[in-house]
Design an enzyme around this catalytic site. Structure first.
Site, mmCIF file in Angstrom:
data_model
loop_
_atom_site.group_PDB
_atom_site.id
_atom_site.type_symbol
_atom_site.label_atom_id
_atom_site.label_comp_id
_atom_site.label_asym_id
_atom_site.label_seq_id
_atom_site.Cartn_x
_atom_site.Cartn_y
_atom_site.Cartn_z
ATOM 1 N N TYR A 69 10.166 -10.398 2.772
ATOM 2 C CA TYR A 69 10.107 -9.356 3.790
ATOM 3 C C TYR A 69 11.398 -9.294 4.612
ATOM 4 O O TYR A 69 11.737 -8.235 5.147
ATOM 5 C CB TYR A 69 8.868 -9.533 4.665
ATOM 6 C CG TYR A 69 7.627 -9.108 3.925
ATOM 7 C CD1 TYR A 69 7.270 -7.770 3.838
ATOM 8 C CD2 TYR A 69 6.846 -10.039 3.240
ATOM 9 C CE1 TYR A 69 6.169 -7.364 3.124
ATOM 10 C CE2 TYR A 69 5.734 -9.647 2.509
ATOM 11 C CZ TYR A 69 5.406 -8.302 2.451
ATOM 12 O OH TYR A 69 4.324 -7.901 1.716
ATOM 13 N N ARG A 72 13.313 -6.920 2.550
ATOM 14 C CA ARG A 72 12.809 -5.559 2.743
ATOM 15 C C ARG A 72 13.297 -4.982 4.069
ATOM 16 O O ARG A 72 13.640 -3.804 4.148
ATOM 17 C CB ARG A 72 11.276 -5.532 2.695
ATOM 18 C CG ARG A 72 10.677 -5.795 1.338
ATOM 19 C CD ARG A 72 9.223 -5.399 1.291
ATOM 20 N NE ARG A 72 9.060 -3.943 1.357
ATOM 21 C CZ ARG A 72 7.894 -3.336 1.488
ATOM 22 N NH1 ARG A 72 6.769 -4.039 1.599
ATOM 23 N NH2 ARG A 72 7.813 -2.017 1.543
ATOM 24 N N GLN A 104 0.974 5.444 4.356
ATOM 25 C CA GLN A 104 0.784 4.195 3.625
ATOM 26 C C GLN A 104 2.043 3.336 3.680
ATOM 27 O O GLN A 104 2.016 2.181 3.265
ATOM 28 C CB GLN A 104 0.446 4.490 2.160
ATOM 29 C CG GLN A 104 -0.874 5.221 1.943
ATOM 30 C CD GLN A 104 -1.050 5.638 0.497
ATOM 31 O OE1 GLN A 104 -0.645 6.725 0.107
ATOM 32 N NE2 GLN A 104 -1.650 4.769 -0.298
ATOM 33 N N VAL A 106 5.239 1.205 5.263
ATOM 34 C CA VAL A 106 5.428 0.270 6.375
ATOM 35 C C VAL A 106 6.791 0.446 7.039
ATOM 36 O O VAL A 106 7.077 -0.211 8.042
ATOM 37 C CB VAL A 106 5.244 -1.190 5.895
ATOM 38 C CG1 VAL A 106 3.837 -1.394 5.374
ATOM 39 C CG2 VAL A 106 6.275 -1.563 4.831
ATOM 40 N N HIS A 122 -1.128 0.578 6.610
ATOM 41 C CA HIS A 122 -0.789 -0.656 5.904
ATOM 42 C C HIS A 122 0.136 -1.560 6.715
ATOM 43 O O HIS A 122 0.723 -2.490 6.168
ATOM 44 C CB HIS A 122 -0.145 -0.330 4.553
ATOM 45 C CG HIS A 122 -1.109 0.259 3.575
ATOM 46 N ND1 HIS A 122 -0.717 1.006 2.481
ATOM 47 C CD2 HIS A 122 -2.463 0.219 3.525
ATOM 48 C CE1 HIS A 122 -1.778 1.397 1.802
ATOM 49 N NE2 HIS A 122 -2.844 0.937 2.423
ATOM 50 N N CYS A 135 -6.354 -16.131 17.253
ATOM 51 C CA CYS A 135 -5.372 -15.882 18.311
ATOM 52 C C CYS A 135 -5.308 -14.376 18.548
ATOM 53 O O CYS A 135 -5.084 -13.605 17.622
ATOM 54 C CB CYS A 135 -4.001 -16.414 17.918
ATOM 55 S SG CYS A 135 -2.713 -16.142 19.158
ATOM 56 N N GLY A 193 3.719 12.597 -1.576
ATOM 57 C CA GLY A 193 4.369 11.455 -2.211
ATOM 58 C C GLY A 193 3.509 10.237 -2.430
ATOM 59 O O GLY A 193 4.016 9.118 -2.471
ATOM 60 N N SER A 195 0.798 8.293 -5.015
ATOM 61 C CA SER A 195 0.458 8.309 -6.444
ATOM 62 C C SER A 195 -1.009 8.590 -6.718
ATOM 63 O O SER A 195 -1.381 8.926 -7.835
ATOM 64 C CB SER A 195 0.834 6.962 -7.073
ATOM 65 O OG SER A 195 0.033 5.918 -6.533
#
Length: 247
Positions: A69, A72, A104, A106, A122, A135, A193, A195
């Site tokens: 990540y 990303r 959808q 992130v 998401h 927490c 866009g 699928s």
């Protein structure tokens, strides 16, 4: 169902009291350069999805997931919104709360284009939260954390590790109650866009049709897996179709 190239149908005319639900998927961000897990030779190709996008993957090798990540995030820092993102921000400025924009994705490209009411079902790439479910520290923005920390930071409240604020496979998407309410009262349902292969989002169009009131429109370069549930499929790149989609 009508399946045509985007320039073969007139723009949509939204009534003065009508509500619009827009669902965006990976295709709209891909046009800005965000790689999807379907891309060849992209970031996802170097990892198994179950290793980096599941609770089990986090449990087995949290450092690898954290690094994934981080990559990303670094990629997302380098891209900019495309005309489709800007067109949706302009639509929000006109319709205000009569537009419900659910994504959808992130990445923060909708916000960078000016959208202010985005529902990230998401999660959000530039947010983290405590891995401890007990927490109650809320997710927080931390644009620098992934890029400046080689080790996983800890929660300031309970001391356990932070994790990406992402809905992984096997986890419940965020804000489903709110999404369900908006699906039930929209007059237009527009998917851009996506699928049509990832649930529950792929089933939204069927849920809308079960209420029997909304027109359903798909926008994308090719037919989605759930094409049969749309009134119209307008084929073309989001950056070309969306700016001329609305009258």
């Amino acid at each position: 169902m009508v399946v045509v190239t985007y320039d073969k149908l007139p723009p949509l005319t939204i009534g003065p009291h009508e509500r619009v639900f827009v669902l965006t998927g990976a295709g709209i961000s891909a046009e800005s350069g965000i790689h999807t897990f379907r891309d060849q030779n992209g970031l996802w190709q170097r990892y198994r999805i179950e290793d980096v996008a599941s609770p089990a993957g986090w449990h087995n090798d949290a450092s690898m997931v954290w690094n994934f990540y981080s990559q990303r995030r670094a990629q997302a820092e380098e891209v900019a919104p495309n005309p489709a993102h800007y067109a949706l921000a302009e639509l929000e400025a006109k319709l205000e709360n009569r537009l419900f924009l659910c994504t959808q994705n992130v990445d923060p490209l909708h916000e960078r284009a000016g959208s202010r009411r985005v529902c990230h079902m998401h999660g959000e790439l530039f947010k983290s939260r405590c891995e401890n479910a007990k927490c109650h520290t809320p997710p927080h923005e931390d644009h620098g954390v992934y890029l400046t920390h080689e080790t996983i930071p800890n929660c300031v409240m309970c001391g356990q590790r932070l994790r990406p604020h992402i809905c992984w496979f096997g986890e419940m998407p965020f804000e489903l109650d709110r999404i369900t309410r908006e699906l039930a009262r929209c007059d237009w349902f527009i998917t851009i866009g996506s699928s049509g292969a990832v649930y529950p989002a792929a089933g939204f169009v069927q849920e809308v049709r079960s209420h029997g009131r909304a027109r359903t429109i798909y926008v994308g370069p090719e037919r989605p897996d759930n094409a049969g549930h749309f009134d119209e499929c307008r084929l073309g790149k989001a950056g070309e179709v969306v700016p001329v989609l609305f009258a």
